[in-house]
Design a protein around this motif. Sequence first.
Motif: not given
Length: 221
Positions: A50, A54, A58, A84, A186
């Motif tokens: 995860d 992320a 970004d 994604d 994150p």
Amino acid sequence: MTSRQIDALDRLWPTYGLTVSDVADGPLDPSALFGREAPVVLEIGSGMGDATAAMAADDPDRDYLAVEVHTPGIANLLDLVGRDGLTNVRVAEGDALDLVHALPVDSLDAVHVFFPDPWPKTRHHKRRIIQAGHVALLRSRLAPGGVLHCATDWAEYAESMRHTLDGDPELVSPHPGWAPRPAHRPVTKFERRAHREGREVFDLVYHRAVPARTASGDAGA
């Protein structure tokens, strides 16, 4: 594994996955792996993926090479990559140190070691990823100015990490104590659990020293 993870592993592994034992003899060319020239971030122990997904989403101008031994975690990261549409992630299955050995010297922009196994029993400390010999290897793969970023919620391991990282002759920290938590990292499930259980999370951020300039203005050896 869930059916979605199994499907992601079947579909996406040929494009985004690699087995460390297949490349351990090296050298592993990151530009060939990703199909472009870009700074590379090595994620050691990406877990369920995860955080890696992320950060990669970004940070599209850098490539993320994640290494993990847990097959469900690898499959989950691949599922996130597919969901994604991430093209800047590759996932390696196997021993992280073997992968690091295969990478060229000075080839990495950053190395992330987030919430590694603390191996809390004294007799198991030799299995920890952050120890002097391993750190020297990781640092050698960082380009000058590159970042080694560690995080843990085990206070004793954090102190051990800081002692080891402070002792490396080519790593420097811009922070006099613990590093502030960077906004780009994150919050992981490990961090949330640590907060629930009342444990502090420690970040350690070190840079590989940039060689000093010679009197003529050229970089020193």
